[in-house]
Motif scaffolding. Sequence first.
Motif, mmCIF file in Angstrom:
data_model
loop_
_atom_site.group_PDB
_atom_site.id
_atom_site.type_symbol
_atom_site.label_atom_id
_atom_site.label_comp_id
_atom_site.label_asym_id
_atom_site.label_seq_id
_atom_site.Cartn_x
_atom_site.Cartn_y
_atom_site.Cartn_z
ATOM 1 N N HIS A 309 33.826 26.971 29.287
ATOM 2 C CA HIS A 309 35.244 26.643 29.162
ATOM 3 C C HIS A 309 36.130 27.861 29.402
ATOM 4 N N PHE A 310 35.546 29.061 29.403
ATOM 5 C CA PHE A 310 36.307 30.278 29.660
ATOM 6 C C PHE A 310 36.275 30.698 31.139
ATOM 7 N N ARG A 311 35.332 30.162 31.901
ATOM 8 C CA ARG A 311 35.147 30.668 33.265
ATOM 9 C C ARG A 311 36.165 30.102 34.242
ATOM 10 N N THR A 312 36.571 30.960 35.167
ATOM 11 C CA THR A 312 37.438 30.558 36.274
ATOM 12 C C THR A 312 36.639 30.662 37.564
ATOM 13 N N PRO A 313 37.086 30.020 38.639
ATOM 14 C CA PRO A 313 36.482 30.292 39.944
ATOM 15 C C PRO A 313 36.747 31.750 40.325
ATOM 16 N N ILE A 314 35.867 32.317 41.110
ATOM 17 C CA ILE A 314 36.063 33.689 41.583
ATOM 18 C C ILE A 314 37.354 33.781 42.397
ATOM 19 N N GLY A 315 37.711 32.678 43.042
ATOM 20 C CA GLY A 315 38.952 32.664 43.819
ATOM 21 C C GLY A 315 40.171 32.990 42.976
ATOM 22 N N LYS A 316 40.148 32.647 41.699
ATOM 23 C CA LYS A 316 41.276 32.985 40.831
ATOM 24 C C LYS A 316 41.364 34.502 40.647
ATOM 25 N N GLY A 317 40.227 35.151 40.517
ATOM 26 C CA GLY A 317 40.227 36.601 40.416
ATOM 27 C C GLY A 317 40.721 37.266 41.688
ATOM 28 N N ILE A 318 40.321 36.718 42.834
ATOM 29 C CA ILE A 318 40.799 37.240 44.121
ATOM 30 C C ILE A 318 42.315 37.082 44.216
ATOM 31 N N GLU A 319 42.815 35.927 43.774
ATOM 32 C CA GLU A 319 44.258 35.686 43.796
ATOM 33 C C GLU A 319 44.989 36.729 42.948
#
Length: 439
Positions: A309-319
């Motif tokens: 429930h805490f994880r985001t897609p890696i794409g969010k980190g890239i953004e």
Amino acid sequence: MIYNNVQKEIASKIEIETKLSNWKDWRWQLRNSISTIKKFEHITGICFGKEEREELERTFEKFPLSITPYYLSLIDRDNFRNDPVFKQAFGCVEELTTKSFELEDPLSEDKDSPVEGITHRYPDRVLFHVSNVCSMYCRHCTRKRKVGDVDFIPRKEQLQKGIDYVASNPQVRDVLLSGGDPLMLSDEKLEWLLDKITSIPHVEIVRIGTRMPVVLPYRITDKLVSMLKKYHPLWINTHFNHPNEITTSSKEALAKLADGGFPLGNQSVLLADVNDCPRIMKMLVHKLVQNRVRPYYLYQCDLSEGLSHFRTPIGKGIEIMESLVGHTSGFARPTYVIDAPGGGGKIPVMPNYIISWSTNKVVLRNYEGVITTYKEPDSYKPKMCDRDCGNCNLELAISEKDESEVIGIEKLLSDECDTISLIPGDNERLTRREHHVCD
């Protein structure tokens, strides 16, 4: 009078006659940590329904609850369901959901442990687990399997095993004290440990990873800072995840450390519905550098059990990185990394800035989308390197020559050996070759 009305209310519910000196005493804070739902409800006035309370009880049976009164005071009670402090400190039934790809020890720290308490993953540095106890148990902790294990508060005899390992491995130049939280140790025990480690001739620096400036800033006392100053060069990394955590008290703690001459870094974890927003992260890094803390890492949330429930897609980190590169100072920008499952270490992940390249040009784009070219040199003469630094024509003016063996990708780039590929041990094609030879 305590700092504000919320803190005064919390303190009075703990002890009616609580004084400012009590509230700012880190040992008082630890003695009065909130570790039950009943105590949490009593102090905050937040009440959970019967069914939710039962689910939370099951959660805390597996992953213990512990919140310092100070950190509890930061929760917005009127909007606690969406509050970033509440989400990091309290807990939810989702923690009991384990996905098939989640692991108890996702970074294989135990497998890379040659002796109790030591993780030796990288060639020149080790992580030294000196305690499993924290002042607060973060719900997103990658070491949830260990944190809260009161049976692992190592005695000096146990710590000595780790010290002996470092002493017997001269390639180790950097020792990171971690846990749990190293600052849960007493000043005396911590000084004993630092004295032992820094007396090892090949240890160049010691680092301390702590969340105390975030969740219990009163631990950063003048006495502690005075003691730590004896062991320079000592680097300190902390763990702010949201701008709301940077309070007057945390600023005072950071100022004491910075004034003590310690280089300060910050490691954040990218958490869904907590800080997965470019504006929040930019505000966080700006507040950090204002307080002389350099953003160091932004971690992708690990594959530990119960963290889906805490994880985001890696794409969010890239953004988020796109919103920082070029849009703020370089030293205010962390390195976005994935700590590879299985012990592969930290892998940097960045937006793509190289568009293409040829033998004499590289095509790049900047943060604005402007596309440009960089001209490669026409007459670069390759310098062959056999790692014989003593006879290098570059005449490196260093007293100690690094002639250690190269590994990994560096080995493929090196001129000293004929290796042309790195092949996994279970490669099916090579296995077939071996069987063919045997036949």
